[in-house]
Structure formats: C-alpha cells, structure tokens
Design an enzyme around this catalytic site. Sequence first.
Site, mmCIF file in Angstrom:
data_model
loop_
_atom_site.group_PDB
_atom_site.id
_atom_site.type_symbol
_atom_site.label_atom_id
_atom_site.label_comp_id
_atom_site.label_asym_id
_atom_site.label_seq_id
_atom_site.Cartn_x
_atom_site.Cartn_y
_atom_site.Cartn_z
ATOM 1 N N LYS A 16 -8.345 3.011 9.386
ATOM 2 C CA LYS A 16 -7.109 2.948 10.161
ATOM 3 C C LYS A 16 -7.294 1.968 11.324
ATOM 4 C CE LYS A 16 -5.867 7.803 9.287
ATOM 5 N NZ LYS A 16 -5.600 9.111 9.924
ATOM 6 N N CYS A 81 1.101 -10.325 1.032
ATOM 7 C CA CYS A 81 0.181 -9.305 0.512
ATOM 8 C C CYS A 81 -0.662 -9.779 -0.662
ATOM 9 C CB CYS A 81 0.964 -8.059 0.115
ATOM 10 S SG CYS A 81 1.879 -7.324 1.481
#
Length: 394
Positions: A16, A81
């Site tokens: 994260k 992406c």
Amino acid sequence: MTQVRVAGVGMVPFAKPSAGKHYEELAPAAIEAALADAGLDLADVRQVFASYVYGDSTCGQAALYRLGMPGVPLVNVSNNCSSGSSALWLARQAIVSREVDVALAFGFEEMRPGALVDHWTDRLSPVASFMARHDELYGVAPAGTPGAAQVFGAAGRAHQERFGTSAEAFALISVKARRHAAANPYAVFREEITLDEVLASPQIYGPLTRLQCCPPTSGAAAVVLVSEEYAKRHGTAAKVRIAGQMLATDTETTFTGDARQLVGYDIAVRAAEGAYAQAGIGPEDVPVVELHDCFTANELIAYEALGLTPEGTAEKFIVDGQNTHGGRVVTNPSGGLLSKGHPLGATGLAQCAELTWQLRGQAGDRQVEGAKVALQHNVGLGSACVVTVYESVN
C-alpha cells in the site's frame, strides 16, 4: 525470426502507498533480482526500457543509476496501465531486430492513496473522449465517482444488459483472486473473502463494489530478455521464450460499440489473435493466464475477448469454476491486480514474472500443474493492449 528468451525476472512485494516505499528503492531491488536470476551483470545489458506513469520524465535513469551508469540507451515508457508490457514489447523488438542481444525492461510505481485522478488539470485529459463516450451511453455519473470505475463499471453493465450476467458472477472473481493471492508472498491482500462480503462492500458503480476494484499500490518488477543465440553462447539458462506478442491500439470501434469496446475489448481481441497466430496456438492450448483485472468487470469481459470462453458465456465459465485450479484455465494465479496490487508501471512486468515462474515450475503453492504455455494480457486506457504468449523450452 530471432527467438527471444526470458533470462531473468524479479520483483519486490507490492505494498500500500502508506508503506512509504520510494521508487528509487523499489526499482533497483527488482532489477538486481532479475539480473541475479539471469546470471548476468548490469554491464551485460545493451538497452534498457523503464516503465512508469506517475513521475517526471527521466525517473528511469534516476532509479537505474542507484545500481550503476552503464551508458547504454534507456527509454522511459508511459502507456498508462499497460506501460510495463509496452516496455517489454520494446525490449523484445530490440532483440528481434538484432539491434542487441540483451535488453532490460523494468517498471515501478510510487502511488498515492485513493482512486486515480488527473494530475494535469490545465490541459486536455487523454481519456476525455472515453469519458465523453461513457456519458453518451449512460449519462453523467454521480459526483465523486472515480473515472476509471465509471468506464469499467459501464463495461460490466453492458455485459449484464446484453447477456443477463448476474452481480454474483462479477463478485466471484474477487473471491477467486483472494484465494489465489493467499499463496503469493508478493501480494498486498492475502486474506480470503466470501461472496457475501464482496457484495456487501460499498457500491462504486454499475456491478462494481469496493472489493471488486484494484487497490492503489507501490511496487516494482523487472525482466531480462536475451536472444536464443546469446543464451546458447553464454550458457544462460533461459528456459522460457516469448512465442508471440502483439500490441494493439484503438480503432473507430472503441467509440462506436458499447462500453466493453470503450475499455479495450476489441483491441484485446486483435492483440490476442495476433499473438496466438505468431505462436501457432489457440486459446484452447493455454492452461494459465495473467490478465488485467483492474476491476472484476474487466476480467469477465477479457475471458471472452481472449477466446477463453465464447462471447456471452463468461458467467457460466465462472460459476462452473473453469477459471481456477481444477478448471479449464487458471486465471491470475498470482491474485491478479485485485489482490496482488496494481503499481501501474510494474504490473505488466510482474505478470511476466509470475508466468515465467509458472512455466519453470517455481510458483510454489500456486503452481499450475504441467503448464508449458502461458498467456499475458495487459491493457491501459487511452488505449494500448499487449498480449503475450510464453512457452517453456528445453
């Protein structure tokens, strides 16, 4: 045509953004792992391709220079992406063209918490036409709805409208992703979840709930490619080859079809057909796939775009367990973007790493038994889609 072999792969555990890892730490660690896996040094590399989305223009150099300054060409790649597999595509081209025998592709992302946003608000967004097409099809979404969730959620909604696909079919993909990720030490989310938990999580858009959206993640991955001749000449144990690869971008159908086309259905079809043809195989020959599950809706429509199941049959494919161990084809044994995480510039190269481990028989508890062929699908809105076929070789 010159055969291109995957000589080495490496990645760092994804995390994260709150973990506070910086790209100049993450990328060198992944590169070192890939070079060690290949049994090569940075001095052996003749061209470098660095992929990322959120960073200034020469972050690739800044990351690589932590390991050394080889003085070879380095190109920074940003293709949303699909940046990681676009870098891989360029590295493969460098070898196929016989420009070099050894190429390095590495990717990284140091992301911020929360949904993706435009960082340049004083100029035209490259996805403005995609959002306009979404609004044309479904109207303006409620304020605060993340843009990516709008277009991918709309793609799921289009599938529901055409084929009657249930909300449960989408949610089951998240359940499967977490189950696979439980065996992956590189994944962010390794705790299993239930169908009820997925469906009960906050609604985002269309069939998507929060647990059906990939998390913002920091991480890095790297791949060393060599020519077959180089591997033989230097005794490099490169036992995986790229048998087929195609990069496709938008045509007019992106904006004239339904929302599935808007997020890359047609370009995935074209890229897959090209990669299959180069490799001399069909989708029926593929036992393991790493595909771009940024949202569960994209994984569901990708099953059909890649030919893993006929159009309109994805729900049955999922409910019958044909997308996991014991079924027709194991999709995202790594846990995919939904559970492993999605550091944009690293994603395509992390997919390559997972499939290389699978074809070498080095994937541990997530190993797909007897896998000799693998398929990779990586898409970036705006758009670019790269589909790659890998094969194990003696």
